[in-house]
Every structure is written in structure tokens, then in C-alpha cells.
Design an enzyme around this catalytic site. Structure first.
Site, PDB file in Angstrom:
ATOM      1  N   ARG A 192       5.380  15.053   3.660  1.00 43.90           N
ATOM      2  CA  ARG A 192       5.682  13.680   2.814  1.00 43.90           C
ATOM      3  C   ARG A 192       4.770  12.647   3.563  1.00 43.90           C
ATOM      4  O   ARG A 192       5.090  12.391   4.741  1.00 43.90           O
ATOM      5  CB  ARG A 192       7.182  13.761   2.899  1.00 43.90           C
ATOM      6  N   HIS A 228       0.206  19.503   0.962  1.00 41.47           N
ATOM      7  CA  HIS A 228       0.472  20.942   1.509  1.00 41.47           C
ATOM      8  C   HIS A 228      -0.739  21.356   2.312  1.00 41.47           C
ATOM      9  O   HIS A 228      -1.953  21.145   2.203  1.00 41.47           O
ATOM     10  CB  HIS A 228       0.898  21.738   0.302  1.00 41.47           C
ATOM     11  N   HIS A 251      -0.810  14.384  -3.700  1.00 41.37           N
ATOM     12  CA  HIS A 251      -0.315  14.360  -5.029  1.00 41.37           C
ATOM     13  C   HIS A 251       1.238  14.055  -4.816  1.00 41.37           C
ATOM     14  O   HIS A 251       1.704  14.105  -4.068  1.00 41.37           O
ATOM     15  CB  HIS A 251      -0.460  15.731  -5.560  1.00 41.37           C
ATOM     16  N   GLU A 291      -0.826  25.026  -5.638  1.00 41.33           N
ATOM     17  CA  GLU A 291      -0.044  25.009  -6.767  1.00 41.33           C
ATOM     18  C   GLU A 291      -0.879  24.660  -7.872  1.00 41.33           C
ATOM     19  O   GLU A 291      -1.937  23.883  -8.016  1.00 41.33           O
ATOM     20  CB  GLU A 291       1.446  24.020  -6.413  1.00 41.33           C
TER      21      GLU A 291
HETATM   22 ZN    ZN Z   1       3.172  19.834  -4.263  1.00 41.11          ZN
END
Ligand code: ZN
Length: 314
Positions: free
Chosen positions: A192, A97, A172, A115
Site C-alpha cells: 500500500r 504488487h 493502481h 491481475e
Molecule cells: Zn491490485
């Protein structure tokens, strides 16, 4: 005082999802490929409805817009947090991200995404991907170009109760056999990097190699905040993380404990057991917001709750 906002979750099908959001959390799932429960969200891609009370049927985004007083009058245009429960039956794509600065420029002013994951349950030999082994951007580019995923990604074993903070720029992936509660900035921006060459409706899902390369931090350095657990009345309070976007705690009650809501607002998800908050019954899978100025509240029963709040001065 004031009233608690109980929310109706938004359930999402994903190619890697399963049926544990129903079997473990009693949610009404659309299929046995349900991957995400957006448990507390005001994001346009899944805006939760208020389940009962004065604002029944209204969207959380609307209440946030019209009634900032319930949220400590924080100076933010959008509700800042998003809480998800994720059932990864299979591996999720390997992703990264952006931070706020990059997302603002490249994603139409969207928030970046920091996150964190609380591992609610996982298979005995479950693993996750966090970080990578490239020492420089050049090495990273080369390994991606040559499809050397095995060498590149850093996989580590996990167990129930583990906690991970995922900073922007960190490669991740949640791997199969894992049930996670995710607390994150309210953002849906994901780049992605690799999707195991899987197909969705006959074609591969889009990859975002260029943007991923822009944002991936090199080299990866593992950082871990110490987890502090303190006994408090009939509860154990575990301080999982504090960062500029949120603080997350796990509260395990066996008996009763009084707390004070002195944050802009506090979000709670019951992740185990059942009990009461101020005499109102709550059980595993319930999600609610304790508004600003609510004051003292009592949790009672045998239950585990994950709570989160934003810092006072946002
Ligand atoms: Zn994530």
C-alpha cells in the site's frame, strides 16, 4: 465427463466496500461494507467450499491437493488463480504488487501478483488509477516524500465493459462507484502506497513505501492487447487477455453454444443473466470449475460468463 465444481463464495468486509454484492449478485453479505467476494479461491485467506456433489463441503485447496487429475495434473503446489468480484463504494488504497521473483524472497515464497479487471459496472464519471507520471525512481521517491499524489498518479476514465491488465510493478487503484471482476494469481501480497489518510478502527492502515519503491516500474508505459471479439454459434467470445499466468475470455450467449473443455481446467463466473450448462440451471453470481477431461459442454440461455484458464504447460 465428470462433474462441475460449484463453489461457495467467501465474502469480505472492507472499509471501502458497499452492498452491491448483495443487491447485484444476491450474495449473503456480512455488512453494508462488503468489498470483496472471493468467488473462486483456494487461498488460505479465503478458501472456497464445494457447494454440492461428491465433494460437497470440502475446500478447494484440499481437492486441488488430493486430486490433481481434475486440474490437468499441473505442476503447481497451490491452486494458481483467484477470482474476485469487487464492490468499491469508495476508493481503494493506491497500491502495487510484486512479481514472483520479489515475492519469493521477501514474502516467504508467496506468489507475485499479476491481475486483470473487467469493469462489470461503474458510475457515469468513474475513474481508475493505473500507472504514474514519474520519469525516474528519484522523481518517484521525491513525489512520494512530498505527498504530491495528484501529480504522481495517472487517473483515467472508465466505462462498463472496459478491461485492464495490471502487471506487477504497476501503481493502481480501483476508485469508488465501480464493480469489477478480477482474475489474478492466487496471491494476497499488496504493497500500500497511499491510503488517502483514512482511518480504520481509529488508526491508519499500514503503508509499505520501501517495498513499493522496490517494485514500482519507472517510467510507466501503457500497454494494451487488442481485444478480439469473434462470433461463435449463438455466442460472442471476447478474448480479453493471455499472459503467462492466465487467459481470460468473456462469453455472451443468446441461444446456445457448444464448447470443449480442453484446458487443464476452466473457471467460470456468470456475470449477467441466466441459463443452463448441460441442463443444469445457472444464474448471475454462480461460480464453477469445469475439470480436466470434461469434454464438450453446452451453454444455453441469455447470459454472460467470464472464463479463465491457465496455460497448458505450467
Ligand atoms: Zn491490485
Amino acid at each position: 465427463m465428470g462433474e462441475l465444481f460449484f463453489l461457495k463464495p467467501v465474502l469480505k468486509e472492507m472499509i471501502w466496500g458497499g452492498s452491491r454484492l448483495k443487491t447485484d449478485f444476491s450474495y449473503d453479505i456480512p455488512s453494508d461494507h462488503t468489498g470483496e467476494c472471493w468467488a473462486v479461491s483456494a487461498h488460505k485467506n479465503g478458501d472456497c467450499e464445494i457447494a454440492d456433489g461428491m465433494f460437497k463441503g470440502q475446500k478447494l485447496s484440499q481437492i486441488f491437493k488430493d486430486h490433481k487429475e481434475f486440474f490437468g495434473n499441473i505442476k503447481m503446489d497451490v491452486f494458481p488463480l483467484l477470482i474476485k468480484i469487487i464492490d468499491a463504494k469508495q476508493d481503494l488504497s493506491i497500491q502495487v504488487h510484486p512479481d514472483d521473483a520479489y515475492a519469493k524472497i521477501h514474502e516467504n515464497g508467496a506468489l507475485g501478483k499479476t491481475e486483470c479487471w473487467d469493469i462489470l459496472d461503474c458510475d457515469q464519471d468513474a475513474k481508475i488509477v493505473i500507472g504514474h507520471n514519474a520519469k525516474t525512481k528519484e522523481e518517484l521517491e521525491e513525489m512520494i516524500a512530498n505527498n504530491e499524489w495528484g501529480r504522481l498518479i495517472r487517473e483515467i476514465p472508465i466505462k462498463k465493459g472496459d478491461f485492464f491488465q495490471i502487471e506487477p510493478g504497476t501503481v493502481h487503484a480501483i476508485k469508488g462507484g465501480t464493480l469489477i471482476l478480477e482474475t489474478q494469481q492466487s496471491s494476497d501480497v499488496t504493497y500500500r502506497l497511499y491510503d488517502y489518510n483514512r482511518m480504520q478502527n481509529g488508526k491508519p492502515r499500514e503503508l509499505h513505501i520501501k517495498k513499493s519503491l522496490d517494485v514500482i516500474r519507472c517510467p510507466y508505459t501503457a500497454r494494451k492487447q487488442p481485444q478480439v471479439i469473434r462470433p461463435y454459434q449463438d455466442a460472442l467470445v471476447e478474448e480479453l487477455v493471455t499472459c503467462p499466468y492466465y487467459s481470460v475470455n468473456k462469453i455472451e450467449v443468446s441461444g446456445k453454444a457448444d464448447f470443449k473443455q480442453d484446458k487443464p481446467f476452466t473457471i467460470m463466473t456468470v456475470v449477467n443473466g441466466d441459463g443452463e450448462i448441460d441442463g443444469r440451471k445457472i444464474k448471475k453470481g454462480d461460480n464453477f470449475i469445469i475439470p480436466s477431461g470434461y469434454g464438450k459442454y453446452e451453454l444455453k440461455g441469455d447470459l454472460s460468463v467470464i472464463s479463465s484458464y491457465v496455460p497448458q504447460l505450467v
